[in-house]
Design a protein around this motif. Structure first.
Motif, short mmCIF file in Angstrom:
data_model
loop_
_atom_site.label_atom_id
_atom_site.label_comp_id
_atom_site.label_asym_id
_atom_site.label_seq_id
_atom_site.Cartn_x
_atom_site.Cartn_y
_atom_site.Cartn_z
N TYR A 161 0.81 -1.21 0.00
CA TYR A 161 0.00 0.00 0.00
C TYR A 161 0.86 1.27 0.00
CZ TYR A 161 -4.21 -2.64 0.00
OH TYR A 161 -5.22 -3.48 -0.40
N ALA A 162 2.05 1.19 0.54
CA ALA A 162 2.97 2.34 0.45
C ALA A 162 3.42 2.53 -1.00
CB ALA A 162 4.18 2.12 1.35
N ILE A 163 3.72 1.44 -1.69
CA ILE A 163 4.13 1.53 -3.10
C ILE A 163 2.99 2.03 -3.96
CG2 ILE A 163 4.82 0.15 -5.12
CD1 ILE A 163 6.38 -1.64 -3.09
N ALA A 164 1.79 1.47 -3.74
CA ALA A 164 0.61 1.90 -4.52
C ALA A 164 0.30 3.38 -4.28
CB ALA A 164 -0.59 1.04 -4.17
N SER A 165 0.40 3.82 -3.03
CA SER A 165 0.15 5.23 -2.73
C SER A 165 1.19 6.13 -3.38
CB SER A 165 0.16 5.46 -1.22
OG SER A 165 -0.89 4.75 -0.62
N LEU A 166 2.44 5.71 -3.37
CA LEU A 166 3.49 6.50 -4.01
C LEU A 166 3.22 6.67 -5.50
CD1 LEU A 166 6.30 7.88 -3.90
CD2 LEU A 166 7.27 5.63 -4.41
N PHE A 167 2.85 5.58 -6.16
CA PHE A 167 2.56 5.67 -7.59
C PHE A 167 1.32 6.52 -7.87
CE2 PHE A 167 5.54 2.19 -8.17
CZ PHE A 167 6.11 2.52 -9.37
N GLU A 168 0.26 6.30 -7.08
CA GLU A 168 -0.99 7.01 -7.36
C GLU A 168 -0.92 8.50 -7.00
OE1 GLU A 168 -4.39 5.05 -5.71
OE2 GLU A 168 -3.96 3.19 -6.76
N TYR A 169 -0.34 8.83 -5.84
CA TYR A 169 -0.37 10.20 -5.38
C TYR A 169 0.93 10.95 -5.63
CZ TYR A 169 -4.47 8.33 -3.10
OH TYR A 169 -5.66 7.71 -2.87
N GLY A 170 2.04 10.23 -5.66
CA GLY A 170 3.32 10.89 -5.90
C GLY A 170 3.62 11.04 -7.38
N PHE A 171 3.39 9.96 -8.14
CA PHE A 171 3.70 9.98 -9.57
C PHE A 171 2.46 10.16 -10.44
CE2 PHE A 171 7.16 7.00 -8.00
CZ PHE A 171 8.08 8.02 -7.85
N LEU A 172 1.29 10.21 -9.82
CA LEU A 172 0.01 10.40 -10.51
C LEU A 172 -0.20 9.36 -11.63
CD1 LEU A 172 0.07 14.28 -10.73
CD2 LEU A 172 -1.04 12.86 -8.99
N VAL A 173 0.05 8.10 -11.28
CA VAL A 173 -0.11 7.00 -12.22
C VAL A 173 -1.32 6.18 -11.81
CG1 VAL A 173 0.96 4.87 -13.08
CG2 VAL A 173 2.36 6.88 -12.66
N ARG A 174 -2.20 5.88 -12.76
CA ARG A 174 -3.33 5.00 -12.47
C ARG A 174 -2.86 3.56 -12.50
NH1 ARG A 174 -8.77 6.71 -15.49
NH2 ARG A 174 -9.73 6.63 -13.46
N LEU A 175 -3.16 2.85 -11.43
CA LEU A 175 -2.73 1.46 -11.34
C LEU A 175 -3.89 0.53 -11.66
CD1 LEU A 175 -0.68 1.76 -8.05
CD2 LEU A 175 0.20 1.61 -10.36
N PRO A 176 -3.57 -0.65 -12.20
CA PRO A 176 -4.63 -1.62 -12.51
C PRO A 176 -5.27 -2.18 -11.26
CG PRO A 176 -2.47 -2.59 -12.96
CD PRO A 176 -2.25 -1.16 -12.57
#
Length: 170
Positions: free
Chosen positions: A155-170
């Motif tokens: 969840y830390a990795i997913a949050s970093l991608f979604e909120y830090g890098f603004l990437v939509r994850l599958p």
């Protein structure tokens, strides 16, 4: 040394990437930020790996000196090589490679990213920290810690991608 050199190359390559300030994009969103962070992490891990191997080498040398007495370098190398288990090493390499491929091809996409990553981290951690001669309570603690570590890490990795890098994850 090779891992450290690759880390340095990633750090330099990320730093020298073109910036997007010309297009009125915030300077902190440089495209080379992730390679720079990964390069620094790789350099840190290579130093820690070197220090760990050095400490193991020194411990094995002192243990050999206690049991055998003063020895030559060839006797030390022979004793050190007897403690290595190439079968376990190859099995761990095969596990890491095949499990990573399974994660990339089967888990990600069929499950939400955070869940797939939590499973991957938990199983990976548990596999590499498992002690065959451990007690049942030690096994339960190790599995519980692996699950908790996997959930928090995913969840830390997913949050970093979604909120830090603004990437939509599958």
């Amino acid at each position: 040394m090779i891992l450290f050199a690759v880390g340095v190359a990633m750090l330099i390559g990320g730093y020298t990437m073109d910036r997007l300030e010309i297009r009125q994009i915030h300077p902190a969103s440089i495209p080379g930020l992730v390679p720079m962070i990964l390069g620094l992490a790789m350099m840190l891990c290579s130093v820690l790996l070197f220090l760990s191997a050095r400490a193991l080498h020194i411990a094995a040398q002192s243990q050999l000196a206690k049991t055998v007495g003063p020895s030559t370098a060839s006797q030390f190398d022979e004793a050190l090589n007897q403690t290595d288990d190439p079968i376990t090493s190859n099995r761990d390499l095969f596990f890491a490679a095949s499990y990573s491929v399974i994660y990339a091809l089967a888990l990600v996409g069929s499950l939400p990213f955070a869940q797939a990553t939590a499973i991957y981290i938990a199983v990976f951690y548990t596999h590499f920290t498992w002690k065959r001669d451990g007690s049942a309570s030690d096994h339960v603690k190790r599995i519980a810690f692996g699950i908790g570590f996997g959930i928090m890490g995913a969840y830390a990795i997913a949050s970093l991608f979604e909120y830090g890098f603004l990437v939509r994850l599958p």
